[in-house]
Design an enzyme around this catalytic site. Structure first.
Site, PDB file in Angstrom:
ATOM      1  N   HIS A 107      -2.490   7.630   6.903  1.00  0.00           N
ATOM      2  CA  HIS A 107      -1.535   8.559   6.288  1.00  0.00           C
ATOM      3  C   HIS A 107      -2.253   9.820   5.802  1.00  0.00           C
ATOM      4  CE1 HIS A 107       2.215   6.333   6.312  1.00  0.00           C
ATOM      5  NE2 HIS A 107       1.659   5.262   5.793  1.00  0.00           N
TER       6      HIS A 107
ATOM      7  N   CYS B 135       5.813  -0.096   7.475  1.00  0.00           N
ATOM      8  CA  CYS B 135       5.479   1.036   6.619  1.00  0.00           C
ATOM      9  C   CYS B 135       6.719   1.440   5.828  1.00  0.00           C
ATOM     10  CB  CYS B 135       5.013   2.203   7.499  1.00  0.00           C
ATOM     11  SG  CYS B 135       4.579   3.679   6.567  1.00  0.00           S
ATOM     12  N   LEU B 136       6.548   1.740   4.557  1.00  0.00           N
ATOM     13  CA  LEU B 136       7.694   2.135   3.725  1.00  0.00           C
ATOM     14  C   LEU B 136       8.324   3.439   4.224  1.00  0.00           C
ATOM     15  CD1 LEU B 136       6.333   1.269   0.159  1.00  0.00           C
ATOM     16  CD2 LEU B 136       7.951  -0.054   1.537  1.00  0.00           C
TER      17      LEU B 136
ATOM     18  N   HIS C 122      -4.392   1.454   7.787  1.00  0.00           N
ATOM     19  CA  HIS C 122      -3.008   1.936   7.823  1.00  0.00           C
ATOM     20  C   HIS C 122      -2.807   3.043   6.781  1.00  0.00           C
ATOM     21  CE1 HIS C 122       1.496   1.404   8.072  1.00  0.00           C
ATOM     22  NE2 HIS C 122       1.356   2.042   6.919  1.00  0.00           N
ATOM     23  N   GLU C 123      -3.261   2.776   5.548  1.00  0.00           N
ATOM     24  CA  GLU C 123      -3.055   3.759   4.464  1.00  0.00           C
ATOM     25  C   GLU C 123      -3.864   5.025   4.694  1.00  0.00           C
ATOM     26  OE1 GLU C 123      -0.606   3.386   2.622  1.00  0.00           O
ATOM     27  OE2 GLU C 123      -0.298   1.290   3.137  1.00  0.00           O
TER      28      GLU C 123
ATOM     29  N   GLN D 270       3.141   9.919   1.268  1.00  0.00           N
ATOM     30  CA  GLN D 270       4.437   9.221   1.309  1.00  0.00           C
ATOM     31  C   GLN D 270       5.318   9.531   0.107  1.00  0.00           C
ATOM     32  OE1 GLN D 270       2.472   5.217   2.221  1.00  0.00           O
ATOM     33  NE2 GLN D 270       4.408   5.086   3.312  1.00  0.00           N
TER      34      GLN D 270
ATOM     35  N   GLY E  14       0.849  -1.184   0.000  1.00  0.00           N
ATOM     36  CA  GLY E  14       0.000   0.000   0.000  1.00  0.00           C
ATOM     37  C   GLY E  14       0.886   1.234   0.000  1.00  0.00           C
TER      38      GLY E  14
HETATM   39 NI    NI Z   1       2.526   3.330   5.766  1.00  0.00          NI
END
Ligand code: NI
Length: 185
Positions: free
Chosen positions: A144, A98-99, A140-141, A50, A45
């Site tokens: 953000h 998370c990236l 989670h996404e 991000q 995701g």
């Molecule tokens: Ni994330």
């Protein structure tokens, strides 16, 4: 085109993202670039903040999980102007990463089911209840988009345990296999 992923500590990750309209410039290219960036970083995701844009745009690709979850075969989705409007009382804990926070993996407790409203890539409206792994990834996404990352959801103890890692991340002190945007020291 592969875009740099903004790491924890970048101010854009703390902004509440804005809705967009179909006139948003080069939206299709942006979505393509987000998928490419996410795949290259081996994520499932990716939210627009991000990659430095405070807009309500998320891509999710769960195909990599389809061996264990056949329902995710070819599951590639675009979520525009997504909002969580209701959540179940029931909660569950699941490990997340998370990236934007490479090297940190922690269990996070979240509602088991959520009701979401969003537009797909054709700007068609959806309003649905989601559960299971998808509900987890969406929460989670979509966090953000509210200026939150999963470390904000940890207990004070677990946050304390990750304090050094988080402060190193915020200083740009991290090794990463993918292209990132670090905070300049
Ligand atoms: Ni994330």
């Amino acid at each position: 085109m592969i875009l740099p992923i903004y790491l924890y500590g970048q101010p854009v990750l703390k902004k509440v993202a804005e809705d967009i309209t179909p006139e948003y410039p080069e939206l299709n290219t942006l979505v393509e670039n987000m998928f490419e960036t996410m795949h290259q970083a081996e994520g499932i995701g990716l939210a627009a903040p991000q990659i430095g844009l405070a807009i309500r745009l998320v891509v999710i690709d769960l195909d990599v999980l389809s061996e264990d979850f056949p329902e995710f075969k070819d599951f590639r989705r675009v979520y525009i102007n997504a909002h969580i409007v209701e959540t179940s009382e029931e909660k569950e804990a699941m490990e997340e990463g998370c990236l934007s926070l490479p090297g940190i993996h922690e269990k996070v407790t979240r509602p088991s089911r959520i009701r979401v409203q969003y537009l797909d890539e054709n700007f068609v409206e959806h309003d649905e209840w989601v559960e299971g792994y998808l509900a987890r990834v969406m929460q989670h996404e979509f966090d953000h988009l509210e200026g939150k990352v999963f470390s904000d959801r940890l207990s004070p103890l677990r946050r304390q345990m990750n304090k050094t890692r988080l402060s190193n991340l915020a200083k740009g002190n991290v090794q990463c296999t993918y292209k990132v945007k670090r905070v300049l020291r």
